[in-house]
Design a protein around this motif. Structure first.
Motif, PDB file in Angstrom:
ATOM      1  N   HIS A  46       0.823  -1.195   0.000  1.00  0.00           N
ATOM      2  CA  HIS A  46       0.000   0.000   0.000  1.00  0.00           C
ATOM      3  C   HIS A  46       0.869   1.262   0.000  1.00  0.00           C
ATOM      4  N   SER A  47       1.890   1.266   0.834  1.00  0.00           N
ATOM      5  CA  SER A  47       2.774   2.433   0.899  1.00  0.00           C
ATOM      6  C   SER A  47       3.512   2.623  -0.411  1.00  0.00           C
ATOM      7  N   LYS A  49       2.556   1.690  -3.358  1.00  0.00           N
ATOM      8  CA  LYS A  49       1.638   2.180  -4.371  1.00  0.00           C
ATOM      9  C   LYS A  49       1.405   3.677  -4.195  1.00  0.00           C
ATOM     10  N   GLY A  50       1.160   4.071  -2.956  1.00  0.00           N
ATOM     11  CA  GLY A  50       0.882   5.479  -2.683  1.00  0.00           C
ATOM     12  C   GLY A  50       2.037   6.365  -3.097  1.00  0.00           C
TER      13      GLY A  50
END
Lengths: 716, 120
Positions: A46-47, A49-50
């Motif tokens: 998630h990190s 991707k962000g």
């Protein structure tokens, strides 16, 4: 204003690589019901991707999105964690790693592989898991990825009329979410010409009024070329917390005036939130809708140049300790200067005592400071070890062997430079251990061993060195086969008896392989010589111990750091030089009868049953001064490098000390026979001798200089 | 000076947010997770909180809930930074008391526009 975000790309890459590493290790130990690990893996993806989206790595963001979705479904319990899924995720981790590396270095990526893995993820996202009930989730997520384009289209389609009637009736508690209706109205004002009327009819009597609640509602007309989505976007955050009507203006144009009402005085909150008159304002530029698309592409070019500028993460404890020590140093310094001023006035004896004490303290401070500064460059060897669980996992699958990896001493620290350079040789040795050492399960069972082979990586400190051992419980080195191969390749004459040690040494010869079938894992015979060369280049050594049928152990010894080394100070013709202690075998006094002159080979020295070429340092270094003593008055320092020995003729042995290596190459130029320079305690500069360089230098002068065994000598 | 608390476990994103805001004259307090954020919000009254959602330890949603329960943060705007374009996380954030959200990836300009919009 524009903000240059490229400066954060380095940080992003660093944390992403860390994230990928932890994803990998968590994936390798993942079991289906380990929700904590799945969550951690998800968070890492998630990190990445962000960050990738923010810093302009749209490919990475898109790819990681699929991975993240898969993980999200797994952690929500909508998808079972299978070995296939773990394998796919591991592959994805590799892909993301490769893509980020490519972004950092500008190196090419294996686009085909990424496309394949990307397609595999898409495919597995489409396959609805049996535990997964809500297939809508997938659809909506897939749609989201195409959002920018779709949104742009719908905006174009919904080109609004020339005005809107907006009725906004917030719920009483709207302000508790931090939303202020005034701000929403102010935002609307930026879209066009806005007329606002406030409806105060819901206001309770003053004594019942709760200042934290909102009793007001608004009716507005917004004039201008505004599309509906822009208006809805402003109210997006209060959706569900208000009643909102947005309709084209033609429907009702004159309501506004009727709605105007008076606001009672004394209500601080409402009075502030609701001016009792229509507001008119013409908005500034409507916000551009293409922002997200253009912003993400603008960050890209900056990321092209290699971003690895050699930064290092240091534990804050180490920095605190350093600061502490600098504090101590300052105290010592002030103590010394106080003693200095006392010298002129005070009691001399008292001062001398104080000075000596101060100097002792200074010495302790300096040593501690040095140790601590060095430790900043130190990283735990786990940075190198961490890649092996994955490698063993992959090798086990591709070779059909059952493997277990044992790691110990992961916290042993060594210099970052050494760590970086030792990783490749380690990989090679582990591969070899698995491929050549560990037998297939049936062979192992037949030999009475457990089917699962073990590779053990162990690291520890010993003296000023770090020792890394790679042990396998496989078949051990096959003496017969190595011997046969060596004879075949004419590395040794047939029929000559050689020791185990020499046999073991043979596997480090260039182009040597006993593998009958060259596999894609190992067996091409390139490698062991490279392994040894790389380790030697680090000032280390590698040896192997093997027991037939029980396995073998490779032992690597490395200096803890490349910038400080233990040196032997020597004197030659009045000059001081440093010989690396690690290359010194022994030092001895010259016995006249042991010195022989060999035609075309210069002088040799008979040391026990070996003849060693004698190198006159003052000749090699070009110092010819009357100070040079006779050979018999000199000392010999026997050194070894690259498997060759030589005896250096020196005038004096001056002492051993740690020296800080200053490169000659960066400050001056490369000089044959010298590896650097250092500054001695008295401020003079001493050159550090490069033993292997000296040996090859002497060859150029006197022809091949190599040690000769007496038998060989007699034969010749 | 207007104080903004930026909570994110990703160093790069947090630094980017902090840098962008500082360039525009805001004072920025940084925190690396929910627990840290809550502690810093208690120590200094800030005018706006920007928080990531997925963080180890205390996540962003819990942070929002905790902040809202503090008397001094009942009306303070809190924005969640989410990569989820879907409504699930947004609703969760709002249920916890968040003012709104900013969907990652966002550019510095978008960030500033949103911050200005919230702070008025």
């Amino acid at each position: 204003m524009s903000i240059d975000i490229s400066q954060f790309i380095q940080t992003f890459l660093e944390e992403s690589f860390e994230g990928l590493d932890s994803m990998e290790s968590l994936l390798l130990s993942l079991t289906s019901d380990d929700s904590e690990s799945i969550n951690a893996i998800f968070r890492a993806a998630h990190s990445i991707k962000g960050g990738a989206g923010t810093f302009g790595f749209s490919e990475v963001a898109r790819f990681t999105h699929g991975v993240e979705t898969l993980l999200d479904e797994a952690r929500a319990g909508r998808r079972a964690v299978t070995t296939e899924m773990i394998a796919l995720l591991l592959e994805s981790v590799d892909c993301i790693h490769a893509m980020l590396e490519a972004a950092r270095d500008g190196s090419p990526v294996d686009a085909a592989r990424i496309a394949t893995i990307g397609a595999a993820i898409e495919a597995s996202l489409r396959t609805v898991d049996h535990v997964m009930l809500d297939s809508k989730t997938v659809d909506s997520k897939v749609l989201d990825t195409q959002l920018p384009e779709a949104a742009a289209n719908s905006h174009a389609a919904a080109q609004g009329p020339h005005g809107w009637r907006i009725v906004f009736i917030p719920e009483q508690d709207v302000m508790r979410s931090g939303n202020d209706p005034l701000r929403l109205i102010a935002a609307l004002r930026e879209l066009g010409v806005l007329q606002v009327a406030c409806n105060t009819s819901a206001l309770p009597p003053f004594e019942d009024l709760n200042a934290e609640d909102c009793y007001l509602s608004w009716e507005m007309t917004l004039l201008g070329e505004v599309n509906r989505e822009a208006i809805l976007e402003i109210f997006e955050w209060v959706e569900g917390q208000c009643e909102l009507i947005v309709e084209p203006l033609s429907a009702s144009a004159e309501v506004v005036d009727e709605m105007v009402d008076e606001v009672p005085h004394g209500d601080n909150n409402s009075a502030q939130a609701c001016p009792n008159q229509s507001l008119q304002a013409s908005g500034s530029e409507p916000p551009s809708l293409s922002v997200s698309a253009s912003a993400s592409s603008s960050a890209k070019p900056a990321a092209r140049n290699r971003a690895d500028n050699g930064s290092i993460r240091v534990n804050t404890d180490k920095i605190d300790a350093l600061i502490n020590m600098v504090g101590e140093l300052v105290i010592t310094q002030s103590m010394l200067s106080q003693m200095g001023s006392h010298l002129q006035t005070g009691d001399i004896n008292y001062c001398i005592e104080g000075l000596l004490e101060g100097l002792a303290q200074l010495e302790r401070n300096t040593r501690e400071l040095q140790e601590n500064v060095m430790s900043i460059r130190m990283l735990p060897i786990s940075f190198a070890f961490n890649r092996f669980p994955r490698m063993i996992h992959d090798l086990s699958a591709s070779l059909g062997k059952q493997l277990k990896l044992k790691l110990s001493g992961e916290h042993t620290e060594l210099d970052k430079n050494v760590l970086e350079k030792i990783t490749d040789p380690l990989v090679h040795l582990v591969r070899n251990a698995v491929d050549h050492g560990i037998e297939s399960p049936d062979v192992r069972l037949a030999a009475g061993k457990p089917a699962v082979g073990t590779v053990h990586l162990n690291a520890y400190h010993k003296g000023g060195n770090i020792v890394i051992e790679i042990t396998d419980d496989g078949a051990g080195l096959n003496r017969q086969r190595i011997l046969a191969k060596a004879v075949e390749r004419r590395l040794i004459p047939a029929g000559q008896s050689i020791t185990d040690e020499q046999i073991h040494d043979l596997i480090f010869a260039a182009g040597f392989s006993t593998a009958e079938v060259v596999s894609d894992v190992s067996g091409r015979g390139v490698g062991m010589d490279v392994v040894r060369k790389n380790i030697k280049a680090l000032g280390g050594s590698v040896e192997v111990q093997s027991r037939d049928g029980l396995g073998s152990t490779f032992i690597i010894r490395l200096p803890l750091t490349l910038s400080i080394m233990d040196g032997q100070l020597i004197g030659v013709s009045g000059e001081s030089y440093v010989i690396p202690l690690i290359s010194i075998v022994e030092s001895l006094q010259v016995r006249e009868d042991s010195v022989k002159s060999v035609a075309s080979r210069g002088m040799v020295y008979r040391l026990r049953d070996e003849y060693i070429p004698v190198l006159f340092l003052h000749e090699l270094l070009g110092i010819r001064s009357p100070d040079t003593k006779q050979l018999t008055e000199s000392l010999l320092v026997v050194v070894e490098a690259d498997g060759q020995r030589a005896a250096l003729v020196v005038d004096d042995l001056l002492g051993q000390q740690q020296v800080v290596i200053k490169a000659l190459e960066t400050n001056f130029k490369k000089v044959g026979g010298l590896s650097g320079a250092t500054i001695l305690g008295d401020g003079t500069v001493a050159l550090i001798l490069d033993v292997s360089g000296l040996i090859s230098l002497s060859r150029q002068i006197t022809g091949p200089a190599r040690s000769i065994h007496p038998e060989e000598n007699k034969a010749a | 000076m207007t104080k903004i608390l930026a909570v994110d476990d990703s160093n790069s994103l947090r630094q980017m947010v902090a840098f962008t805001l500082k360039q525009s004259g805001y004072e920025v307090v940084e925190a690396v997770n929910g627990t840290d954020g809550l502690q810093k919000a208690r120590a200094t009254q800030v005018d706006l909180v920007l928080t990531d959602v997925n963080m180890p330890g205390m996540d962003g949603i819990t942070l929002v809930r905790e902040l809202r329960s503090l008397p001094t943060y009942r009306f303070t705007p809190i924005l969640v930074l989410t990569t989820e374009a879907g409504t699930e996380k947004k609703q969760e954030g709002r249920a916890a008391g968040a003012t709104g959200w900013l969907v990652k990836p966002f550019s510095p300009d978008q960030l500033l526009a949103t911050v200005k919009r919230v702070l008025g």
